[in-house]
Design a protein around this motif. Sequence first.
Motif, short mmCIF file in Angstrom:
data_model
loop_
_atom_site.label_atom_id
_atom_site.label_comp_id
_atom_site.label_asym_id
_atom_site.label_seq_id
_atom_site.Cartn_x
_atom_site.Cartn_y
_atom_site.Cartn_z
N ARG A 1 8.90 9.79 -2.24
CA ARG A 1 10.75 10.01 -1.51
C ARG A 1 10.83 8.91 -0.57
O ARG A 1 11.21 7.95 -0.11
CB ARG A 1 11.34 10.77 -1.66
N ALA A 2 10.08 9.79 -0.13
CA ALA A 2 9.71 9.61 2.01
C ALA A 2 9.35 8.15 1.65
O ALA A 2 9.50 6.96 2.66
CB ALA A 2 9.59 10.46 2.63
N LEU A 3 7.84 8.07 1.27
CA LEU A 3 6.94 6.93 1.25
C LEU A 3 7.61 5.46 0.52
O LEU A 3 7.36 4.43 1.50
CB LEU A 3 5.37 7.20 0.57
N SER A 4 8.73 5.60 -0.20
CA SER A 4 9.55 4.70 -0.83
C SER A 4 10.68 4.32 -0.24
O SER A 4 10.91 3.14 -0.56
CB SER A 4 9.94 5.06 -2.10
N SER A 5 10.97 5.01 0.71
CA SER A 5 12.19 4.81 1.18
C SER A 5 12.40 3.31 2.12
O SER A 5 12.33 3.54 3.53
CB SER A 5 12.71 5.73 2.30
N GLY A 6 12.69 2.54 1.96
CA GLY A 6 12.37 0.85 2.95
C GLY A 6 12.03 0.11 2.74
O GLY A 6 11.68 -1.41 2.46
N PRO A 7 9.90 0.46 2.07
CA PRO A 7 8.66 -0.99 1.82
C PRO A 7 9.48 -1.90 0.41
O PRO A 7 8.96 -3.14 0.69
CB PRO A 7 8.06 0.16 1.02
N ALA A 8 10.07 -1.34 -0.15
CA ALA A 8 10.06 -2.67 -1.32
C ALA A 8 11.48 -3.30 -1.00
O ALA A 8 11.01 -4.36 -0.74
CB ALA A 8 10.69 -1.89 -2.64
N GLU A 9 12.29 -2.70 -0.39
CA GLU A 9 13.64 -3.69 0.33
C GLU A 9 13.11 -4.92 1.74
O GLU A 9 13.70 -5.68 2.09
CB GLU A 9 14.81 -3.06 1.07
N ALA A 10 11.70 -3.70 2.68
CA ALA A 10 11.63 -4.72 3.59
C ALA A 10 10.78 -5.77 3.16
O ALA A 10 10.16 -6.79 3.67
CB ALA A 10 10.75 -3.83 4.37
N TRP A 11 10.20 -5.62 2.29
CA TRP A 11 9.23 -6.71 1.44
C TRP A 11 9.88 -8.12 0.80
O TRP A 11 9.46 -8.93 1.27
CB TRP A 11 8.03 -6.06 -0.05
N LYS B 1 0.98 -0.92 -0.21
CA LYS B 1 0.23 -0.42 0.02
C LYS B 1 1.20 1.30 -0.16
O LYS B 1 0.72 1.97 -0.28
CB LYS B 1 -0.51 -0.16 1.58
N VAL B 2 1.83 1.13 0.88
CA VAL B 2 2.64 2.26 0.45
C VAL B 2 3.49 2.79 -0.54
O VAL B 2 3.52 3.70 -1.28
CB VAL B 2 3.68 2.54 2.12
N LEU B 3 4.01 1.88 -1.18
CA LEU B 3 4.49 1.87 -2.55
C LEU B 3 4.19 2.14 -3.35
O LEU B 3 4.21 2.69 -4.39
CB LEU B 3 5.39 0.48 -2.80
N ALA B 4 2.86 1.67 -3.23
CA ALA B 4 1.59 1.86 -4.36
C ALA B 4 1.83 4.13 -4.56
O ALA B 4 0.98 4.27 -5.06
CB ALA B 4 0.19 1.36 -4.84
N GLY B 5 0.80 3.86 -3.55
CA GLY B 5 0.97 5.30 -2.63
C GLY B 5 2.14 5.87 -2.84
O GLY B 5 1.67 7.59 -3.53
N ALA B 6 3.31 5.54 -2.65
CA ALA B 6 5.01 6.41 -3.38
C ALA B 6 4.61 6.73 -5.05
O ALA B 6 4.68 7.83 -5.15
CB ALA B 6 5.63 5.22 -3.13
N GLY B 7 4.35 6.04 -5.47
CA GLY B 7 4.08 5.65 -7.22
C GLY B 7 2.92 6.64 -7.38
O GLY B 7 2.94 7.98 -8.06
N ILE B 8 2.33 7.06 -6.69
CA ILE B 8 0.67 7.48 -7.76
C ILE B 8 1.05 9.79 -6.88
O ILE B 8 1.31 9.99 -7.61
CB ILE B 8 -0.94 7.38 -6.29
N LEU B 9 1.59 9.62 -5.97
CA LEU B 9 1.97 11.11 -5.71
C LEU B 9 3.90 11.37 -6.27
O LEU B 9 3.55 12.27 -7.13
CB LEU B 9 3.86 11.02 -4.08
N ASN B 10 4.24 10.18 -7.28
CA ASN B 10 5.11 10.85 -7.41
C ASN B 10 5.00 11.06 -8.86
O ASN B 10 5.48 11.99 -9.66
CB ASN B 10 6.61 10.39 -7.77
N ALA B 11 3.68 10.60 -9.66
CA ALA B 11 3.54 10.50 -11.11
C ALA B 11 2.49 12.20 -11.20
O ALA B 11 3.06 12.92 -11.82
CB ALA B 11 2.53 9.27 -11.43
#
Length: 438
Positions: A115-125, A79-89
């Motif tokens: 950028r802040a939302l994306s910091s960590g979730p993908a690696e943590a996943w 959810k957080v990664l998807a939110g990061a992508g939406i904000l960045n787009a």
Amino acid sequence: MSRRPGGGPGERAARRRFVTVSFLFWLPAGLALAPMVLLLTERGLTLAAVAAAYAAHSLTVAVLELPTGGLSDVIGRRKVLAGAGILNAFALALIALGTTPWVIIPGMALMGAGRALSSGPAEAWYVDTVHADAGPDADLRTGLAHGSAASSGAIALGVLVGGGTPWLLGLGADPGEGLRALTSGLVLPLSVPVLLGAAVHVVFVFYVLAALTEPPRPAATLRGVLRGVPGAIGAGLRLGAGDALIRRILMTTGAAGTALAALELLTPGRAAALTGSPESGAVLFAGLAAAGFVCSALGSRLAPLVARLAGDGERAVLVSLGASAAGLLVLGATVTASGAPAAALAAAGYGLVYLGLGSAGPSESDLLHRRVDTSGRATALSVQSLAQQLTGAAAGLAVGLLPAGPLPWLLAAAVLLAGALLWARRTSRAPAPEWGGA
């Protein structure tokens, strides 16, 4: 128990998805990197306004880094990664099409939030998925190295495409003027790479929602989030203060931030001085930046080999950061020299800095993930990112105040060498403190 080379099917699938997510997220950053400053100035922003736009981005990242890491630990990575992508787009679309500071600066702030939302979730996943599939002793370094290489490769590719697209559209020539007329000046040739980055972020969102499956979490409520995120932040700060190995990682990350700040601040002016004009210097800098990220990607792919040759991850960090510090020393030693040999040596030093930083990253991440559990993994990564950003910002100010010449380069080399020497003595293998997060 022997492990299959490359891990089992579940590990390999997780690695492929992590690599794809890393590539898709960082490709837009590369696309926007080369044309961004020129686009903002062509929109009529003064240098002071451009600086304010970048400050809005940096301050937003710094303010939201820890809360968003905690949010990922509470409501889930996808959810957080998807939110990061939406904000960045949305942010890149605002920046590409905005014609006034009152549109562009909020766009930069939104990009900072993404950028802040994306910091960590993908690696943590990725780490959570591999641990669930193969246990806590599974090999992490290989997948982390591949993901880091994909990120650097995406930025390198994006820089080349982002720098070349406006030229292909005929910047200042008839095709470019036709594009302006067709869109009433809303889309400039320099806007096109940024809009392309926004489109890539849309693809990123769909991929994240489709590919990054994770175990069900308890339904998040507003009260639970408000209660859980501060707890996760506090636990992350306590972990950084209470664990010797993580303190080392954070200090090393700060040293790397100093090196990167020096490179980003000093290299463009040096490139312009070498070529004789700001315009040709910008082209040279774009090529150097792309080459640097290629070196970083290569270093990341070599990280498992470096760790095996060095004996373990801690020695690998020492060797890798020592190589980066040597590269900075070469840059400092050649700053007043002239001629092709000096330029070639400086370029080699520049590449060595990125090669060493790329090699150190996966080993540091592997060490970090073995000290935290899933309940605080993304927050710990956010603490690490925050350490790099804050130290890099302070280092940038210090480097900017020093007189031109070798001194700024030597200062950055000394800080990075000090970070490397932190790993000269092995860390105690005592258990990490209990997380106690959300």
